[in-house]
Design a protein around this motif. Sequence first.
Motif, short mmCIF file in Angstrom:
data_model
loop_
_atom_site.label_atom_id
_atom_site.label_comp_id
_atom_site.label_asym_id
_atom_site.label_seq_id
_atom_site.Cartn_x
_atom_site.Cartn_y
_atom_site.Cartn_z
N ASN A 121 0.79 -1.24 0.00
CA ASN A 121 0.00 0.00 0.00
C ASN A 121 0.81 1.28 0.00
O ASN A 121 0.24 2.36 0.04
CB ASN A 121 -0.92 0.01 1.24
CG ASN A 121 -1.57 -1.35 1.43
OD1 ASN A 121 -2.47 -1.69 0.69
ND2 ASN A 121 -1.08 -2.13 2.37
N SER A 122 2.13 1.17 -0.02
CA SER A 122 2.96 2.38 0.05
C SER A 122 4.37 2.05 -0.40
O SER A 122 4.72 0.87 -0.57
CB SER A 122 3.01 2.91 1.50
OG SER A 122 3.68 1.97 2.31
N GLY A 123 5.17 3.11 -0.52
CA GLY A 123 6.55 2.93 -0.95
C GLY A 123 7.39 2.21 0.08
O GLY A 123 8.18 1.32 -0.24
N ALA B 73 20.28 8.48 -0.08
CA ALA B 73 19.10 7.75 -0.57
C ALA B 73 17.94 7.92 0.40
O ALA B 73 18.14 8.18 1.59
CB ALA B 73 19.43 6.28 -0.72
N PHE B 74 16.73 7.76 -0.11
CA PHE B 74 15.53 7.72 0.75
C PHE B 74 14.74 6.48 0.39
O PHE B 74 14.36 6.28 -0.76
CB PHE B 74 14.66 8.97 0.56
CG PHE B 74 13.48 8.98 1.50
CD1 PHE B 74 13.62 9.45 2.80
CD2 PHE B 74 12.24 8.50 1.11
CE1 PHE B 74 12.55 9.45 3.70
CE2 PHE B 74 11.16 8.49 2.00
CZ PHE B 74 11.32 8.97 3.29
N HIS B 75 14.49 5.63 1.39
CA HIS B 75 13.73 4.40 1.12
C HIS B 75 12.48 4.27 1.97
O HIS B 75 11.76 3.28 1.84
CB HIS B 75 14.63 3.18 1.32
CG HIS B 75 15.81 3.14 0.39
ND1 HIS B 75 15.67 3.01 -0.98
CD2 HIS B 75 17.14 3.24 0.63
CE1 HIS B 75 16.88 3.01 -1.54
NE2 HIS B 75 17.78 3.16 -0.60
N GLY B 76 12.21 5.22 2.89
CA GLY B 76 10.99 5.15 3.69
C GLY B 76 11.26 5.41 5.15
O GLY B 76 12.39 5.71 5.55
N ILE C 126 19.41 0.62 -4.69
CA ILE C 126 19.72 1.95 -5.20
C ILE C 126 18.46 2.61 -5.75
O ILE C 126 17.63 1.96 -6.38
CB ILE C 126 20.81 1.85 -6.30
CG1 ILE C 126 21.14 3.23 -6.88
CG2 ILE C 126 20.44 0.88 -7.40
CD1 ILE C 126 22.40 3.24 -7.75
N GLU C 127 18.34 3.92 -5.47
CA GLU C 127 17.34 4.76 -6.16
C GLU C 127 18.09 5.32 -7.37
O GLU C 127 18.94 6.20 -7.21
CB GLU C 127 17.07 5.97 -5.28
CG GLU C 127 15.88 6.06 -4.45
CD GLU C 127 15.92 7.44 -3.75
OE1 GLU C 127 16.71 7.63 -2.81
OE2 GLU C 127 15.15 8.31 -4.14
N PRO C 128 17.82 4.88 -8.56
CA PRO C 128 18.65 5.30 -9.70
C PRO C 128 18.58 6.81 -9.97
O PRO C 128 19.55 7.37 -10.49
CB PRO C 128 18.13 4.49 -10.87
CG PRO C 128 17.02 3.68 -10.39
CD PRO C 128 16.80 3.90 -8.94
N ALA D 286 5.69 2.46 -6.11
CA ALA D 286 4.53 3.00 -5.37
C ALA D 286 4.16 4.31 -6.06
O ALA D 286 4.11 4.35 -7.29
CB ALA D 286 4.85 3.19 -3.89
N LYS D 287 3.93 5.35 -5.29
CA LYS D 287 3.64 6.70 -5.81
C LYS D 287 2.81 6.69 -7.10
O LYS D 287 1.61 6.54 -7.06
CB LYS D 287 4.94 7.48 -5.97
CG LYS D 287 5.54 7.88 -4.60
CD LYS D 287 6.60 8.93 -4.77
CE LYS D 287 7.28 9.31 -3.47
NZ LYS D 287 6.50 10.18 -2.61
N GLY D 288 3.47 6.85 -8.28
CA GLY D 288 2.74 7.01 -9.52
C GLY D 288 2.07 5.74 -10.06
O GLY D 288 1.37 5.79 -11.07
C1 LIG Z 1 12.55 6.41 -3.58
C2 LIG Z 1 11.54 6.27 -2.48
N1 LIG Z 1 11.42 5.11 -1.84
C3 LIG Z 1 10.52 4.92 -0.87
C4 LIG Z 1 9.68 5.95 -0.47
C5 LIG Z 1 8.68 5.73 0.62
O1 LIG Z 1 7.39 5.81 0.10
P1 LIG Z 1 6.11 6.06 1.05
O2 LIG Z 1 6.16 7.48 1.48
O3 LIG Z 1 4.94 5.75 0.17
O4 LIG Z 1 6.23 5.11 2.18
C6 LIG Z 1 9.78 7.19 -1.11
C7 LIG Z 1 8.94 8.33 -0.68
O5 LIG Z 1 9.23 9.48 -0.91
C8 LIG Z 1 10.74 7.36 -2.13
O6 LIG Z 1 10.87 8.54 -2.77
#
Ligand SMILES: Cc1ncc(COP(=O)(O)O)c(C=O)c1O
Length: 393
Positions: A94-96, A127-130, A181-183, A243-245
């Motif tokens: 349900n989410s990222g 990086a941002f993963h949550g 990795i977030e590319p 997620a997101k889009g």
């Molecule tokens: C690359 C990336 N991964 C994971 C997440 C986490 O997603 P969520 O906010 O839906 O939990 C985000 C949110 O900004 C993100 O940009």
Amino acid sequence: MSHVMNTYARQPVAFVRGEGVWLWDEAGKKYLDALAGIAVNTLGYAHPRFSKAINDRVKSGVVPTSTLFRIPDQEAAADRVAEITGLDEVFFCNSGLEATEAAIKVARKYGHDKGIAEPAIIVMEKAFHGRSLATLSATGSRKVQAGFEPLVQGFVRVPLNDLDAVRQIAERNRSIAAVMIEPIQGEGGINVSRLEYLRDLKKVCDEAGWLFISDEVQCGMGRSGKWFIYQHAGFQPDVVALAKGLASGVPVGACVVGNRAKGVFKPGNHGSTFGGNPLAMTAVITTIDTIKEEGLMANSTRVGEIILSSLKSQIGNQVADIRGMGLMIGVELKEPCGELVEHALDAGLVINVTADNVIRMLPPLIMSEAEGRQVVERLVPLVKAFLDKRAAA
Ligand SMILES: Cc1ncc(COP(=O)(O)O)c(C=O)c1O
């Protein structure tokens, strides 16, 4: 006083209506949306096809049922996600953060299956993963982690675009199971991985038997001009987090696996009450079909190029950098510029500032060329006024 927990520094604007790439606030003021809820509203607002599909699904009465029964919409959505990612198995959540959390679990399970007692994952600086405990531990930001220690163990951090750092770890650390990795780093400031670096990183993963996990929660789903960044680099990862889009505003995430990660999760290894429910799956199916049928990836490339090149020609020599891919664009200033968000709202433009000094734009993929030009027309005077004020101070 509001009873909403104070976890965001919110702007005092409430959007109550939307159409296309336009939003209206409570006072009837109109805004051009260059943010799409941070890469969420792929099809913009009130897209006729999307609205109809969601309405029809609600009218059917079957919104969530239960994960204990077959869900035909989930099967159809999984077929589409498998097709666009090129991978095999889709776990819907349900989410990222749930998507990246599942990816972390896949990597650990993969490591254990190979006999690694304490599998570790290589992650990137900035990086941002949550914001769950595991995903904030994987995130390369002290701001996100501070106050939530002890962090989850098992992450080894390297700078983005630095292959030697990864090679050195490959030589001495036998516990690595994966690289995540977030590319294109979104929250970190629209930091773009070099495609050559991604290809080399994939080679290191192949040689070492590691999983390549691509977190495309923000940069994926057609925004870059292709479905996913790894497709620009010309290879397939083992795991993709989405997620997101993915569902144009309905909360959906997905952890998609193939190649070395195929079959790692067995019954009982993972689950989610709401994951893959019929309402969410209708949104996924409609988003993917509409991106394809309306040529929205080509549109992202075209409109993104207009925004990027106009910004470069008009303010390129006054800012630190302007970068991006398709409709994921960052303008890095030499100083913190958070106040520009408010100035933009005053001027009827929705943008964001991330990493303190990077103006971030992630418009809906339906944005027209004329609307793209309007984004630039509204933004440029604000940036110039901001820089003039700073120079005078
Ligand atoms: C690359 C990336 N991964 C994971 C997440 C986490 O997603 P969520 O906010 O839906 O939990 C985000 C949110 O900004 C993100 O940009």
